[in-house]
Design a protein around this motif. Structure first.
Motif, PDB file in Angstrom:
ATOM      1  N   ALA A  25      41.772 -47.041  30.815  1.00  0.00           N
ATOM      2  CA  ALA A  25      41.081 -48.234  30.324  1.00  0.00           C
ATOM      3  C   ALA A  25      41.810 -48.839  29.135  1.00  0.00           C
ATOM      4  CB  ALA A  25      39.646 -47.887  29.929  1.00  0.00           C
ATOM      5  N   SER A  26      42.216 -48.001  28.185  1.00  0.00           N
ATOM      6  CA  SER A  26      42.908 -48.484  26.998  1.00  0.00           C
ATOM      7  C   SER A  26      44.201 -49.204  27.371  1.00  0.00           C
ATOM      8  CB  SER A  26      43.204 -47.312  26.058  1.00  0.00           C
ATOM      9  OG  SER A  26      43.887 -47.742  24.903  1.00  0.00           O
ATOM     10  N   GLU A  27      44.942 -48.646  28.304  1.00  0.00           N
ATOM     11  CA  GLU A  27      46.205 -49.262  28.716  1.00  0.00           C
ATOM     12  C   GLU A  27      45.967 -50.595  29.417  1.00  0.00           C
ATOM     13  OE1 GLU A  27      48.000 -46.240  31.079  1.00  0.00           O
ATOM     14  OE2 GLU A  27      48.651 -45.034  29.356  1.00  0.00           O
ATOM     15  N   ARG A  28      44.936 -50.667  30.269  1.00  0.00           N
ATOM     16  CA  ARG A  28      44.638 -51.928  30.951  1.00  0.00           C
ATOM     17  C   ARG A  28      44.217 -53.006  29.950  1.00  0.00           C
ATOM     18  NH1 ARG A  28      42.933 -51.863  36.380  1.00  0.00           N
ATOM     19  NH2 ARG A  28      42.567 -54.103  36.043  1.00  0.00           N
ATOM     20  N   ILE A  29      43.400 -52.617  28.975  1.00  0.00           N
ATOM     21  CA  ILE A  29      42.936 -53.576  27.971  1.00  0.00           C
ATOM     22  C   ILE A  29      44.093 -54.081  27.125  1.00  0.00           C
ATOM     23  CG2 ILE A  29      41.531 -53.823  25.881  1.00  0.00           C
ATOM     24  CD1 ILE A  29      39.602 -51.746  27.189  1.00  0.00           C
ATOM     25  N   ARG A  30      44.967 -53.180  26.694  1.00  0.00           N
ATOM     26  CA  ARG A  30      46.088 -53.596  25.837  1.00  0.00           C
ATOM     27  C   ARG A  30      47.133 -54.379  26.614  1.00  0.00           C
ATOM     28  NH1 ARG A  30      48.460 -48.694  23.201  1.00  0.00           N
ATOM     29  NH2 ARG A  30      47.427 -47.499  24.834  1.00  0.00           N
ATOM     30  N   ALA A  31      47.237 -54.121  27.918  1.00  0.00           N
ATOM     31  CA  ALA A  31      48.137 -54.934  28.735  1.00  0.00           C
ATOM     32  C   ALA A  31      47.628 -56.366  28.840  1.00  0.00           C
ATOM     33  CB  ALA A  31      48.288 -54.314  30.120  1.00  0.00           C
ATOM     34  N   ALA A  32      46.293 -56.508  28.913  1.00  0.00           N
ATOM     35  CA  ALA A  32      45.696 -57.844  28.987  1.00  0.00           C
ATOM     36  C   ALA A  32      45.679 -58.542  27.629  1.00  0.00           C
ATOM     37  CB  ALA A  32      44.271 -57.744  29.539  1.00  0.00           C
ATOM     38  N   HIS A  33      45.719 -57.763  26.550  1.00  0.00           N
ATOM     39  CA  HIS A  33      45.663 -58.308  25.178  1.00  0.00           C
ATOM     40  C   HIS A  33      46.750 -57.623  24.340  1.00  0.00           C
ATOM     41  CE1 HIS A  33      41.798 -60.251  26.069  1.00  0.00           C
ATOM     42  NE2 HIS A  33      41.496 -59.137  26.698  1.00  0.00           N
ATOM     43  N   PRO A  34      48.008 -58.034  24.498  1.00  0.00           N
ATOM     44  CA  PRO A  34      49.128 -57.342  23.848  1.00  0.00           C
ATOM     45  C   PRO A  34      49.051 -57.302  22.319  1.00  0.00           C
ATOM     46  CG  PRO A  34      49.913 -58.839  25.551  1.00  0.00           C
ATOM     47  CD  PRO A  34      48.466 -59.136  25.352  1.00  0.00           C
ATOM     48  N   ALA A  35      48.354 -58.251  21.702  1.00  0.00           N
ATOM     49  CA  ALA A  35      48.284 -58.281  20.243  1.00  0.00           C
ATOM     50  C   ALA A  35      47.230 -57.328  19.690  1.00  0.00           C
ATOM     51  CB  ALA A  35      47.991 -59.701  19.762  1.00  0.00           C
ATOM     52  N   LEU A  36      46.516 -56.663  20.561  1.00  0.00           N
ATOM     53  CA  LEU A  36      45.428 -55.794  20.147  1.00  0.00           C
ATOM     54  C   LEU A  36      45.974 -54.570  19.405  1.00  0.00           C
ATOM     55  CD1 LEU A  36      42.318 -55.903  20.651  1.00  0.00           C
ATOM     56  CD2 LEU A  36      42.698 -54.345  22.564  1.00  0.00           C
ATOM     57  N   LYS A  37      45.426 -54.312  18.236  1.00  0.00           N
ATOM     58  CA  LYS A  37      45.790 -53.125  17.460  1.00  0.00           C
ATOM     59  C   LYS A  37      44.945 -51.949  17.930  1.00  0.00           C
ATOM     60  CE  LYS A  37      45.774 -51.276  12.734  1.00  0.00           C
ATOM     61  NZ  LYS A  37      45.410 -51.567  11.317  1.00  0.00           N
TER      62      LYS A  37
END
Length: 219
Positions: A25-37
Motif C-alpha cells: 500500500a505504501s509503495e502504491r501511494i508514494r508512486a501515485a504521489h511522488p512528493a509524499l514524505k
C-alpha cells in the motif's frame, strides 16, 4: 510537503502478511504521489512500553501543574502524537492476535489517546481534537470471518472507534483473512484492486470522499 505515516504492528517481520500488504500500500501511494514524505513507525522494533503509573498520573494532571517528571513521563506520547499531527495520510498494518489487536498497537493507542490532548470529554461524549485524514488500515488473520467456522473480530471495531475518538473518522479497512500461502495470490489480487479504487478517492492534503471509499470488510 504532505506526509504519509506508515505504522506496522506485527511481531513478525519477513514472514508477516500484514507488513507485506502494508508495504504494498505504501509503495502504491508514494508512486501515485511522488512528493509524499514517508514517516515510518514500527511498533515492534522496539516495542512501545505500556502505560505505567507515572504516565497515567501525568496525563490526568492539568498541563500547568505538571513538573519535569510529568513531562518526562509524557515525552514518548508527545512524540507519537506529533507524528500524527503532521501526517496527512495513515497506513496502519497489523495482524489479529486472539480475536483482537496486537498489544503493540494497543500500546500505541494508549499513548496517543489522551484526555485534553487528542480528545475532549464533553456532555455529548468524547470529541476528537485532531484533524480528520484518510486512514488505510490493513489487517491479516489466519482464520475466516464467514461460513460455519467464522471467528469474531474485535480488532477492527476497536481501532475504528479509537481513531474516531481522536478525530480521525475517515478510516477504511482491508481484511486479509485466511492469510496462508494458498490464498496469497487471490488476496494480493483483491488487495491491488481495492487499493487502486481507494487511490481514486483518497489523496494527501485534502479530505477524502468518504462515501466513495471502498471497503473489504465482511458485510
Amino acid at each position: 510537503m504532505s506526509t504519509l505515516l506508515h505504522i506496522s504492528a506485527s511481531s513478525r517481520t519477513a514472514n508477516s502478511h500484514s507488513r507485506r500488504l502494508g508495504q504494498r500500500a505504501s509503495e502504491r501511494i508514494r508512486a501515485a504521489h511522488p512528493a509524499l514524505k514517508l514517516c515510518r513507525r514500527d511498533l515492534a522494533q522496539p516495542f512501545l512500553p505500556h502505560p505505567d503509573e507515572a504516565f497515567v498520573e501525568a496525563s490526568l494532571r492539568p498541563p500547568l501543574d505538571r513538573d519535569a517528571n510529568d513531562r518526562a513521563a509524557l515525552a514518548l506520547s508527545e512524540s507519537l502524537i506529533a507524528e500524527l499531527e503532521v501526517s496527512d495520510l495513515l497506513v496502519i498494518d497489523f495482524p489479529m492476535y486472539n480475536f483482537a489487536l496486537p498489544s503493540s498497537l494497543k500500546a500505541w493507542l494508549d499513548l496517543v489517546l489522551r484526555p485534553n490532548r487528542t480528545f475532549r470529554v464533553t456532555a455529548k461524549g468524547k470529541i476528537g481534537v485532531l484533524a480528520d485524514r484518510p486512514a488505510i488500515c490493513i489487517m491479516a488473520a489466519g482464520g475466516r470471518f464467514d461460513g460455519p467456522q467464522a471467528q469474531p473480530d474485535f480488532a477492527t471495531p476497536h481501532l475504528r472507534h479509537a481513531l474516531h475518538t481522536i478525530g480521525i473518522a475517515s478510516s477504511r479497512f482491508f481484511i486479509a483473512d485466511r492469510a496462508g500461502k494458498a490464498e496469497r495470490q487471490e488476496t494480493d489480487r483483491d488487495f491491488d484492486r481495492w487499493i487502486g479504487r481507494l487511490l481514486t478517492a483518497v489523496g494527501p492534503g485534502h479530505a477524502p470522499h468518504r462515501q466513495s471509499l471502498p471497503s473489504s470488510e465482511p458485510q
